[in-house]
Motif scaffolding. Sequence first.
Motif, PDB file in Angstrom:
ATOM      1  N   VAL A   1       0.805  -1.184   0.045  1.00 55.90           N
ATOM      2  CA  VAL A   1       0.063  -0.084   0.016  1.00 55.90           C
ATOM      3  C   VAL A   1       1.066   1.342   0.096  1.00 55.90           C
ATOM      4  CG1 VAL A   1      -1.796   1.094   1.245  1.00 55.90           C
ATOM      5  CG2 VAL A   1      -1.702  -1.342   1.261  1.00 55.90           C
ATOM      6  N   PHE A   2       0.661   2.200  -0.603  1.00 55.18           N
ATOM      7  CA  PHE A   2       1.190   3.500  -1.129  1.00 55.18           C
ATOM      8  C   PHE A   2       0.421   4.509  -0.313  1.00 55.18           C
ATOM      9  CE2 PHE A   2       3.033   0.592  -4.174  1.00 55.18           C
ATOM     10  CZ  PHE A   2       4.498   0.995  -3.857  1.00 55.18           C
ATOM     11  N   LYS A   3       0.994   5.200   0.515  1.00 57.38           N
ATOM     12  CA  LYS A   3       0.296   6.200   1.316  1.00 57.38           C
ATOM     13  C   LYS A   3       1.247   7.342   1.824  1.00 57.38           C
ATOM     14  CE  LYS A   3      -3.168   6.614   4.987  1.00 57.38           C
ATOM     15  NZ  LYS A   3      -3.855   5.759   5.891  1.00 57.38           N
ATOM     16  N   ASN A   4       0.977   8.371   1.635  1.00 58.47           N
ATOM     17  CA  ASN A   4       1.567   9.866   2.170  1.00 58.47           C
ATOM     18  C   ASN A   4       3.019   9.714   1.812  1.00 58.47           C
ATOM     19  OD1 ASN A   4      -0.563  10.493   3.565  1.00 58.47           O
ATOM     20  ND2 ASN A   4      -0.326   9.292   5.325  1.00 58.47           N
ATOM     21  N   GLY A   5       3.228   9.241   0.671  1.00 55.08           N
ATOM     22  CA  GLY A   5       4.595   9.497   0.047  1.00 55.08           C
ATOM     23  C   GLY A   5       5.543   8.230   0.553  1.00 55.08           C
ATOM     24  N   SER A   6       5.156   7.323   1.040  1.00 52.76           N
ATOM     25  CA  SER A   6       5.656   6.178   1.610  1.00 52.76           C
ATOM     26  C   SER A   6       5.108   4.803   1.160  1.00 52.76           C
ATOM     27  CB  SER A   6       6.052   6.263   2.979  1.00 52.76           C
ATOM     28  OG  SER A   6       7.037   5.035   3.232  1.00 52.76           O
TER      29      SER A   6
ATOM     30  N   MET B   1      10.566  -7.420  -3.302  1.00 58.18           N
ATOM     31  CA  MET B   1      11.098  -6.538  -4.401  1.00 58.18           C
ATOM     32  C   MET B   1      10.935  -5.067  -3.788  1.00 58.18           C
ATOM     33  SD  MET B   1       7.867  -6.472  -7.131  1.00 58.18           S
ATOM     34  CE  MET B   1       8.710  -4.909  -8.262  1.00 58.18           C
ATOM     35  N   SER B   2      11.906  -4.334  -4.365  1.00 55.29           N
ATOM     36  CA  SER B   2      11.620  -2.944  -3.861  1.00 55.29           C
ATOM     37  C   SER B   2      10.998  -2.108  -5.023  1.00 55.29           C
ATOM     38  CB  SER B   2      13.010  -2.229  -3.260  1.00 55.29           C
ATOM     39  OG  SER B   2      14.031  -2.476  -4.297  1.00 55.29           O
ATOM     40  N   TYR B   3      10.891  -0.876  -5.127  1.00 53.74           N
ATOM     41  CA  TYR B   3      10.365  -0.345  -6.463  1.00 53.74           C
ATOM     42  C   TYR B   3      11.009   1.104  -6.715  1.00 53.74           C
ATOM     43  CZ  TYR B   3       6.471  -3.285  -5.053  1.00 53.74           C
ATOM     44  OH  TYR B   3       5.680  -4.254  -4.931  1.00 53.74           O
ATOM     45  N   PHE B   4      11.111   0.976  -8.022  1.00 52.11           N
ATOM     46  CA  PHE B   4      11.577   2.151  -8.892  1.00 52.11           C
ATOM     47  C   PHE B   4      12.985   2.502  -8.345  1.00 52.11           C
ATOM     48  CE2 PHE B   4       6.878   2.246  -9.161  1.00 52.11           C
ATOM     49  CZ  PHE B   4       6.909   2.043 -10.438  1.00 52.11           C
ATOM     50  N   GLY B   5      13.865   1.884  -7.618  1.00 51.87           N
ATOM     51  CA  GLY B   5      15.073   2.251  -7.290  1.00 51.87           C
ATOM     52  C   GLY B   5      15.126   3.443  -6.132  1.00 51.87           C
TER      53      GLY B   5
ATOM     54  N   LEU C   1       8.782  19.780 -10.072  1.00 53.61           N
ATOM     55  CA  LEU C   1       7.227  19.511 -10.198  1.00 53.61           C
ATOM     56  C   LEU C   1       6.607  19.548  -8.749  1.00 53.61           C
ATOM     57  CD1 LEU C   1       5.083  17.869 -11.640  1.00 53.61           C
ATOM     58  CD2 LEU C   1       5.687  15.648 -10.771  1.00 53.61           C
ATOM     59  N   LYS C   2       5.988  20.483  -8.906  1.00 49.29           N
ATOM     60  CA  LYS C   2       5.121  20.778  -7.674  1.00 49.29           C
ATOM     61  C   LYS C   2       4.008  19.878  -7.353  1.00 49.29           C
ATOM     62  CE  LYS C   2       8.116  24.315  -7.171  1.00 49.29           C
ATOM     63  NZ  LYS C   2       9.051  24.357  -6.331  1.00 49.29           N
ATOM     64  N   SER C   3       3.963  19.534  -6.104  1.00 50.96           N
ATOM     65  CA  SER C   3       2.689  18.687  -5.821  1.00 50.96           C
ATOM     66  C   SER C   3       1.295  19.499  -5.907  1.00 50.96           C
ATOM     67  CB  SER C   3       3.005  17.759  -4.455  1.00 50.96           C
ATOM     68  OG  SER C   3       2.889  18.775  -3.458  1.00 50.96           O
ATOM     69  N   SER C   4       0.323  18.726  -5.930  1.00 45.97           N
ATOM     70  CA  SER C   4      -0.962  19.389  -6.242  1.00 45.97           C
ATOM     71  C   SER C   4      -1.923  18.362  -5.566  1.00 45.97           C
ATOM     72  CB  SER C   4      -1.378  19.865  -7.848  1.00 45.97           C
ATOM     73  OG  SER C   4      -1.673  18.608  -8.204  1.00 45.97           O
ATOM     74  N   LYS C   5      -3.108  18.767  -5.394  1.00 47.23           N
ATOM     75  CA  LYS C   5      -4.130  17.895  -4.834  1.00 47.23           C
ATOM     76  C   LYS C   5      -4.472  16.567  -5.925  1.00 47.23           C
ATOM     77  CE  LYS C   5      -8.207  20.679  -6.517  1.00 47.23           C
ATOM     78  NZ  LYS C   5      -8.499  19.676  -7.774  1.00 47.23           N
ATOM     79  N   ASP C   6      -4.051  16.666  -7.020  1.00 45.90           N
ATOM     80  CA  ASP C   6      -4.215  15.683  -8.241  1.00 45.90           C
ATOM     81  C   ASP C   6      -3.024  15.116  -8.237  1.00 45.90           C
ATOM     82  OD1 ASP C   6      -7.016  16.270  -8.495  1.00 45.90           O
ATOM     83  OD2 ASP C   6      -6.472  18.052  -9.934  1.00 45.90           O
ATOM     84  N   ILE C   7      -1.902  15.400  -8.214  1.00 40.64           N
ATOM     85  CA  ILE C   7      -0.716  14.769  -8.558  1.00 40.64           C
ATOM     86  C   ILE C   7       0.393  14.783  -7.561  1.00 40.64           C
ATOM     87  CG2 ILE C   7       1.440  14.725  -9.934  1.00 40.64           C
ATOM     88  CD1 ILE C   7      -0.330  15.828 -12.198  1.00 40.64           C
ATOM     89  N   GLN C   8       1.083  13.894  -6.956  1.00 40.35           N
ATOM     90  CA  GLN C   8       2.024  13.639  -5.967  1.00 40.35           C
ATOM     91  C   GLN C   8       3.142  12.790  -6.140  1.00 40.35           C
ATOM     92  OE1 GLN C   8       0.600  13.011  -2.059  1.00 40.35           O
ATOM     93  NE2 GLN C   8      -0.589  11.071  -2.514  1.00 40.35           N
ATOM     94  N   PHE C   9       4.145  12.863  -5.897  1.00 39.69           N
ATOM     95  CA  PHE C   9       5.234  11.710  -5.873  1.00 39.69           C
ATOM     96  C   PHE C   9       4.987  10.400  -5.197  1.00 39.69           C
ATOM     97  CE2 PHE C   9       8.185  15.560  -6.649  1.00 39.69           C
ATOM     98  CZ  PHE C   9       8.516  15.167  -7.886  1.00 39.69           C
ATOM     99  N   MET C  10       4.976   9.481  -5.627  1.00 43.03           N
ATOM    100  CA  MET C  10       5.082   8.155  -5.123  1.00 43.03           C
ATOM    101  C   MET C  10       5.808   8.168  -3.672  1.00 43.03           C
ATOM    102  SD  MET C  10       5.495   4.226  -6.056  1.00 43.03           S
ATOM    103  CE  MET C  10       3.946   4.028  -7.169  1.00 43.03           C
ATOM    104  N   PHE C  11       7.079   8.465  -3.647  1.00 46.32           N
ATOM    105  CA  PHE C  11       8.015   8.518  -2.660  1.00 46.32           C
ATOM    106  C   PHE C  11       8.397  10.049  -2.365  1.00 46.32           C
ATOM    107  CE2 PHE C  11       8.856   4.405  -4.648  1.00 46.32           C
ATOM    108  CZ  PHE C  11       8.289   3.642  -3.779  1.00 46.32           C
TER     109      PHE C  11
ATOM    110  N   PRO D   1       8.075   7.542 -10.222  1.00 46.00           N
ATOM    111  CA  PRO D   1       6.449   7.383 -10.158  1.00 46.00           C
ATOM    112  C   PRO D   1       5.892   8.569  -9.429  1.00 46.00           C
ATOM    113  CG  PRO D   1       7.446   6.055  -8.488  1.00 46.00           C
ATOM    114  CD  PRO D   1       8.951   6.693  -9.073  1.00 46.00           C
ATOM    115  N   LEU D   2       4.809   8.703 -10.141  1.00 47.79           N
ATOM    116  CA  LEU D   2       3.549   9.764  -9.424  1.00 47.79           C
ATOM    117  C   LEU D   2       2.530   9.094  -9.058  1.00 47.79           C
ATOM    118  CD1 LEU D   2       3.781  12.541 -12.333  1.00 47.79           C
ATOM    119  CD2 LEU D   2       5.319  12.181 -10.099  1.00 47.79           C
TER     120      LEU D   2
END
Length: 357
Positions: free
Chosen positions: A84-89, A106-110, A264-274, A288-289
């Motif tokens: 589960v991905f939540k709050n940038g982690s 596994m780990s994700y995206f390096g 890339l500035k985060s917004s309510k619609d887009i944020q970094f996965m990490f 990953p976004l």
Amino acid sequence: MEIGSEFALFESRQQTVEQKSVYEMIKNIGQDSKFLFSGRTAIDYILQDIKVDVRTVYAPSYCCDSMLQPFIDKGLNIEFYEVVFKNGSVIYKVDFDKKIDVFLGMSYFGFYISNMDEIISIFHRKNVLVIEDITHRLFSTKNYCEKSDYLIGSIRKWLPLPSGGVAIKRNSFFKNVKLNKPPVAIINKKIEAMKKKAKYLVSRSSKIAKNEFLALYSEFNKSLSQTYKNLTIDDYSMNILLYSSVEEIKKKRLENTIYLYEQLKSSKDIQFMFDTFDPSKDCPLFVPLMVNDILRDKIRSNLIQNSVYCPIHWPPSKALNINSRIFNIYNQELSLICDQRYGISDMRYQINKLGEF
């Protein structure tokens, strides 16, 4: 300009002597390494090496369907732990008391923040056999867990290779399994596709139509799913590994990722996965976004219209019983391109086109 999608194959140049090659880096990870046709070839090869009877595999709910195929082909039971991905982690919901024979980690995206080293260590102490997929962390500073029994990786995700996977046995040698060279026709099809794409990119006025090489890539990928067992890497790809510099690949990817994170500035619609990116530890495969699931496919389509081909990872496996928590990631993930083919001007273009939407 075109950013992303399959690798093209341009004339290669040899590295300088003092630079470590990709082949060297991978060869030195474990006691025994086999360079094979693909990542799924590597999983199948390892399953043939395991001496104990394997019935149940514990796999991540967020993964590529192709990595599950060798287990399915052998009729093994696959149980899933939630990712589960939540709050940038990332959160791994693992049942350490579950009756399993193999844990697939596994780990994700390096990104170092996603590694499963602590979880792998617990299963190791419980004498559960661990196979770790290191595809995404292959170029990271710490690219595997020392407590894993076996490592697998798909090298062709990182480089312009016609084929390429690796199976590594950490602390002993593989038993002798006969391996064959991949069919020449399949490899030649991939090489032709990659060279045609290179010509197309160099000169759009070329007589090569885009659908020519796209059809060849498609044919190769279909062959890959049907023919993968007990095949080595092809000679052309091995030669590229011998003359590809680890440092050059890492340098470009880190420069590109730093720029993407700065711009890339985060917004309510887009944020970094990490939320956390550490250039001293990480080497991203993609950036990953997490995108609002109503907008994700529209944004991706708009990028494609502007010749930016950002993939999504992945279509969900048919083997999954998906609940809403697991399904969110499959609906929301979008991967920005950061690889060594591109520079800052390409990253700026990618960000601008994302911002325009």
